[in-house]
Design a protein around this motif. Sequence first.
Motif, PDB file in Angstrom:
ATOM      1  N   GLU A  35       1.297  -1.001  -0.126  1.00  0.00           N
ATOM      2  CA  GLU A  35       0.079   0.207   0.097  1.00  0.00           C
ATOM      3  C   GLU A  35       0.487   1.065  -0.029  1.00  0.00           C
ATOM      4  OE1 GLU A  35       0.146  -2.899   1.444  1.00  0.00           O
ATOM      5  OE2 GLU A  35      -2.191  -2.345   2.934  1.00  0.00           O
ATOM      6  N   GLY A  36       0.557   2.319  -0.968  1.00  0.00           N
ATOM      7  CA  GLY A  36       1.477   3.394  -1.171  1.00  0.00           C
ATOM      8  C   GLY A  36       2.618   3.164  -1.775  1.00  0.00           C
ATOM      9  N   LYS A  37       2.925   1.702  -2.197  1.00  0.00           N
ATOM     10  CA  LYS A  37       4.047   1.204  -3.447  1.00  0.00           C
ATOM     11  C   LYS A  37       3.064   0.061  -4.392  1.00  0.00           C
ATOM     12  CE  LYS A  37       7.299   3.549  -0.619  1.00  0.00           C
ATOM     13  NZ  LYS A  37       7.634   5.026  -1.245  1.00  0.00           N
ATOM     14  N   ALA A  38       2.238   1.585  -4.754  1.00  0.00           N
ATOM     15  CA  ALA A  38       1.797  -0.278  -5.775  1.00  0.00           C
ATOM     16  C   ALA A  38       2.668   0.005  -7.051  1.00  0.00           C
ATOM     17  CB  ALA A  38       0.392   0.360  -6.943  1.00  0.00           C
ATOM     18  N   ARG A  39       3.299   0.817  -7.781  1.00  0.00           N
ATOM     19  CA  ARG A  39       3.717   0.913  -8.264  1.00  0.00           C
ATOM     20  C   ARG A  39       5.320   0.310  -8.470  1.00  0.00           C
ATOM     21  NH1 ARG A  39       1.121   5.618  -9.347  1.00  0.00           N
ATOM     22  NH2 ARG A  39      -0.888   6.012 -11.504  1.00  0.00           N
ATOM     23  N   THR A  40       5.499   0.414  -6.971  1.00  0.00           N
ATOM     24  CA  THR A  40       7.253  -0.085  -7.423  1.00  0.00           C
ATOM     25  C   THR A  40       6.727  -1.896  -7.221  1.00  0.00           C
ATOM     26  OG1 THR A  40       7.846   1.479  -6.016  1.00  0.00           O
ATOM     27  CG2 THR A  40       8.871  -0.391  -5.902  1.00  0.00           C
ATOM     28  N   VAL A  41       5.373  -2.101  -6.895  1.00  0.00           N
ATOM     29  CA  VAL A  41       5.386  -3.777  -6.914  1.00  0.00           C
ATOM     30  C   VAL A  41       5.297  -3.759  -8.274  1.00  0.00           C
ATOM     31  CG1 VAL A  41       4.070  -5.116  -6.153  1.00  0.00           C
ATOM     32  CG2 VAL A  41       4.222  -3.547  -4.152  1.00  0.00           C
ATOM     33  N   ALA A  42       4.640  -3.055  -8.740  1.00  0.00           N
ATOM     34  CA  ALA A  42       4.408  -3.339 -10.780  1.00  0.00           C
ATOM     35  C   ALA A  42       5.599  -3.484 -11.290  1.00  0.00           C
ATOM     36  CB  ALA A  42       3.626  -2.701 -10.954  1.00  0.00           C
ATOM     37  N   GLN A  43       5.970  -3.008 -11.094  1.00  0.00           N
ATOM     38  CA  GLN A  43       7.267  -3.294 -11.946  1.00  0.00           C
ATOM     39  C   GLN A  43       8.393  -4.355 -11.046  1.00  0.00           C
ATOM     40  OE1 GLN A  43       8.481  -0.842 -14.161  1.00  0.00           O
ATOM     41  NE2 GLN A  43       9.971  -3.110 -14.550  1.00  0.00           N
ATOM     42  N   VAL A  45       6.663  -7.328 -10.436  1.00  0.00           N
ATOM     43  CA  VAL A  45       6.396  -7.902 -10.461  1.00  0.00           C
ATOM     44  C   VAL A  45       6.363  -8.650 -12.160  1.00  0.00           C
ATOM     45  CG1 VAL A  45       4.100  -8.845 -11.375  1.00  0.00           C
ATOM     46  CG2 VAL A  45       4.693  -8.065  -9.369  1.00  0.00           C
ATOM     47  N   GLU A  46       6.589  -7.087 -13.298  1.00  0.00           N
ATOM     48  CA  GLU A  46       6.993  -7.589 -14.305  1.00  0.00           C
ATOM     49  C   GLU A  46       8.279  -7.612 -15.157  1.00  0.00           C
ATOM     50  OE1 GLU A  46       6.390  -3.440 -16.050  1.00  0.00           O
ATOM     51  OE2 GLU A  46       4.485  -3.655 -16.268  1.00  0.00           O
ATOM     52  N   GLU A  47       9.252  -7.530 -13.481  1.00  0.00           N
ATOM     53  CA  GLU A  47      10.961  -8.069 -13.774  1.00  0.00           C
ATOM     54  C   GLU A  47      10.765  -9.777 -13.520  1.00  0.00           C
ATOM     55  OE1 GLU A  47      12.600  -6.354 -11.369  1.00  0.00           O
ATOM     56  OE2 GLU A  47      12.990  -4.576 -12.480  1.00  0.00           O
ATOM     57  N   MET A  48       9.660  -9.972 -12.363  1.00  0.00           N
ATOM     58  CA  MET A  48       9.904 -12.018 -11.882  1.00  0.00           C
ATOM     59  C   MET A  48       8.990 -12.012 -13.588  1.00  0.00           C
ATOM     60  SD  MET A  48       8.198 -11.735  -8.524  1.00  0.00           S
ATOM     61  CE  MET A  48       9.018 -11.969  -7.569  1.00  0.00           C
ATOM     62  N   PHE A  49       8.283 -11.653 -14.660  1.00  0.00           N
ATOM     63  CA  PHE A  49       7.606 -12.720 -15.785  1.00  0.00           C
ATOM     64  C   PHE A  49       8.790 -12.837 -16.858  1.00  0.00           C
ATOM     65  CE2 PHE A  49       3.707 -11.947 -13.616  1.00  0.00           C
ATOM     66  CZ  PHE A  49       3.107 -13.439 -14.051  1.00  0.00           C
ATOM     67  N   ASP A  50      10.121 -12.193 -16.634  1.00  0.00           N
ATOM     68  CA  ASP A  50      11.222 -12.850 -16.814  1.00  0.00           C
ATOM     69  C   ASP A  50      11.522 -14.089 -16.986  1.00  0.00           C
ATOM     70  OD1 ASP A  50      11.260 -10.201 -18.241  1.00  0.00           O
ATOM     71  OD2 ASP A  50      12.774  -9.629 -17.140  1.00  0.00           O
ATOM     72  N   TYR A  51      11.178 -14.734 -16.676  1.00  0.00           N
ATOM     73  CA  TYR A  51      11.295 -16.196 -16.153  1.00  0.00           C
ATOM     74  C   TYR A  51      10.000 -16.795 -16.259  1.00  0.00           C
ATOM     75  CZ  TYR A  51      11.152 -20.334 -12.832  1.00  0.00           C
ATOM     76  OH  TYR A  51      10.259 -21.240 -12.074  1.00  0.00           O
ATOM     77  N   ASN A  80       8.762  -9.605  -1.883  1.00  0.00           N
ATOM     78  CA  ASN A  80       7.544 -10.785  -1.110  1.00  0.00           C
ATOM     79  C   ASN A  80       6.262 -10.348  -1.302  1.00  0.00           C
ATOM     80  OD1 ASN A  80      10.194 -12.113  -0.091  1.00  0.00           O
ATOM     81  ND2 ASN A  80       9.447 -12.382   1.820  1.00  0.00           N
ATOM     82  N   SER A  81       5.747  -9.569  -1.781  1.00  0.00           N
ATOM     83  CA  SER A  81       4.507  -8.719  -2.332  1.00  0.00           C
ATOM     84  C   SER A  81       4.569  -8.804  -3.558  1.00  0.00           C
ATOM     85  CB  SER A  81       4.279  -7.392  -1.993  1.00  0.00           C
ATOM     86  OG  SER A  81       4.303  -6.852  -0.688  1.00  0.00           O
ATOM     87  N   ALA A  82       5.642  -8.714  -4.383  1.00  0.00           N
ATOM     88  CA  ALA A  82       5.048  -9.275  -5.910  1.00  0.00           C
ATOM     89  C   ALA A  82       5.442 -10.901  -6.121  1.00  0.00           C
ATOM     90  CB  ALA A  82       6.702  -8.880  -6.699  1.00  0.00           C
ATOM     91  N   LEU A  83       5.753 -11.217  -5.010  1.00  0.00           N
ATOM     92  CA  LEU A  83       5.459 -12.903  -5.062  1.00  0.00           C
ATOM     93  C   LEU A  83       4.397 -13.762  -5.087  1.00  0.00           C
ATOM     94  CD1 LEU A  83       7.200 -15.735  -5.650  1.00  0.00           C
ATOM     95  CD2 LEU A  83       7.862 -15.951  -3.406  1.00  0.00           C
ATOM     96  N   ALA A  84       3.744 -12.320  -3.353  1.00  0.00           N
ATOM     97  CA  ALA A  84       2.840 -12.496  -3.255  1.00  0.00           C
ATOM     98  C   ALA A  84       1.810 -13.323  -4.220  1.00  0.00           C
ATOM     99  CB  ALA A  84       2.516 -12.127  -1.925  1.00  0.00           C
ATOM    100  N   GLY A  85       1.434 -11.818  -5.002  1.00  0.00           N
ATOM    101  CA  GLY A  85       0.823 -12.084  -5.914  1.00  0.00           C
ATOM    102  C   GLY A  85       0.592 -12.842  -7.041  1.00  0.00           C
ATOM    103  N   ILE A  86       1.471 -12.931  -7.021  1.00  0.00           N
ATOM    104  CA  ILE A  86       1.897 -13.728  -8.439  1.00  0.00           C
ATOM    105  C   ILE A  86       1.513 -15.483  -8.039  1.00  0.00           C
ATOM    106  CG2 ILE A  86       3.555 -15.879  -9.571  1.00  0.00           C
ATOM    107  CD1 ILE A  86       5.717 -13.045 -10.475  1.00  0.00           C
ATOM    108  N   ASP A  87       1.676 -15.777  -6.512  1.00  0.00           N
ATOM    109  CA  ASP A  87       1.255 -16.957  -5.493  1.00  0.00           C
ATOM    110  C   ASP A  87       0.465 -17.438  -6.012  1.00  0.00           C
ATOM    111  OD1 ASP A  87       3.067 -19.996  -4.395  1.00  0.00           O
ATOM    112  OD2 ASP A  87       1.225 -18.545  -3.425  1.00  0.00           O
TER     113      ASP A  87
END
Length: 381
Positions: A35-43, A45-51, A80-87
Motif C-alpha cells: 500500500e502506497g508503493k503499488a507502482r514499485t511492486v508492479a515493476q 512483478v514485470e521483472e519476475m515474468f522474465d522467468y 515478497n509482495s510481488a511474489l505473493a500476488g503471483i503465487d
Amino acid sequence: MKITGYELFLVEPRWLFLRIDTDEGIAGWGEPIVEGKARTVAQCVEEMFDYLIGQDPTRIEEHWQVLAKGGFYRGGAVLNSALAGIDQALWDIAGKALGVPVHQLLGGHVRDRVRIYGWVGGETLQELAESAAEQVAKGLTAVKMNPCGQLEPLDTPATINAMVARVAAVREAVGPECDVALDFHGRFSGAMSRRVLPLLEPLLPMFVEEPVLPEFTQDLGAVVRSTSIPIATGERLYSRWDFRSVLSDGIAVAQPDISHAGGISETRRIAAMAEAHDVLVAPHCPLGPIALAASLQLDLAVPNFLIQEQALGIGYGDSSGLLNYLLDPSPFTPEAGYIPRLTGPGLGITIDEDAVRAAAERGHSWRNPVWRNADGSLAAW
C-alpha cells in the motif's frame, strides 16, 4: 499448460490486481501490493515474468523457490509482495484447472465457515459506541478498533486515560459476548506498551495488535511478559524467517498478510510454524477481493486459524469497491459473523473484468499520511 502472458491493473482505492493467462484459456488472479508503493511492486512483478513466461503454472512450489531465492537479494516488502500476488494467481489457476477450490488442494477444509471481524471508528465516545453497536447489529461477534491517533514517544496521562476510555466505551456498547481487538499500528514504544496494556486488562481485549514497530520486535518478549492481554503481530513480517523470533517471544496471534508474506504458499508455512508454538493465526487483510478470497481459502485449511480481517467495511476509501470488482459478491456474504466456505474453483470468486479495466483507466496514487510530533519530528502513522 503454459503461462503465456499477464496484465496488471492499478485500481482504486489503493490496490494492484494481477491476471496471469495460459495457453489453455485459464486465467488466474492475484493481488501483489504494498500500500502506497503499488507502482514499485508492479515493476517487480514485470521483472519476475522474465522467468515465468512459458513455464508450467502448476509447478507452484518450484516457481516460488526460484522467485524467492533465485536472485542474490532476497525478501522484504517489495519482493515478497510481488511474489505473493503471483503465487495467489498460480493457485487460482491450479484450482480452476482441476475444478476444485484452493483449500481442497491444501488438504481440504478443517472448518465449514470463517469467523470475521469488523472495524469500528469515531471521534467521540458516543460515535465509537454507535459504530460498534452497528457492527454487532450486522451479526458480527468481534470488532477491532484503533484506540489512539498520533502519539508522542512517551505520552501524557491524559492521552493514556483517553485511550482507555475509548476502549471502555466500545466494550460497554458490545457487551461481554463480543470480542474487541485493539490495533496500535506500531505507535507505541516498548515503554508505552508496558505502561498502557495493564490498564486495558480489565476490559479483556481479544488481542493487542502491533504494539511496537517491526524493527523493535526484539522488545516483544518484554511486552508479552508485562501483560495478560494476548499480543498479535505480523502484518509487516514477510517470511517464515521473519516470524521465528516473535513466535519464540510468546506472541499469541500471528498476522501474516497473504499479499505481503509470499502468498498462499508461504503463509501456509508460517501458520504451520505458529502451530508448533501454540500460536493462533489471524491473517491481516485490509485489501481487495482477491487477497480476501486467498486468505479465506487458507483459513479454511489451517487448523490454528482464529479470525479473519476483511475490508468489506473498513473505511479505507470507498469500501464498497471490493464487491464492485466481483461479478457475483455472494461468496463474501456473511452469516452471523462468519463467511461460509467458498466452494467455487480456484480462489472461489469471479472477477468483473470490465469493472477492473474501467478502474485501471482511472488508476490511483494512494499514499499514507505523514504525521508529525509536537516538536516537528516524524511520528509513526
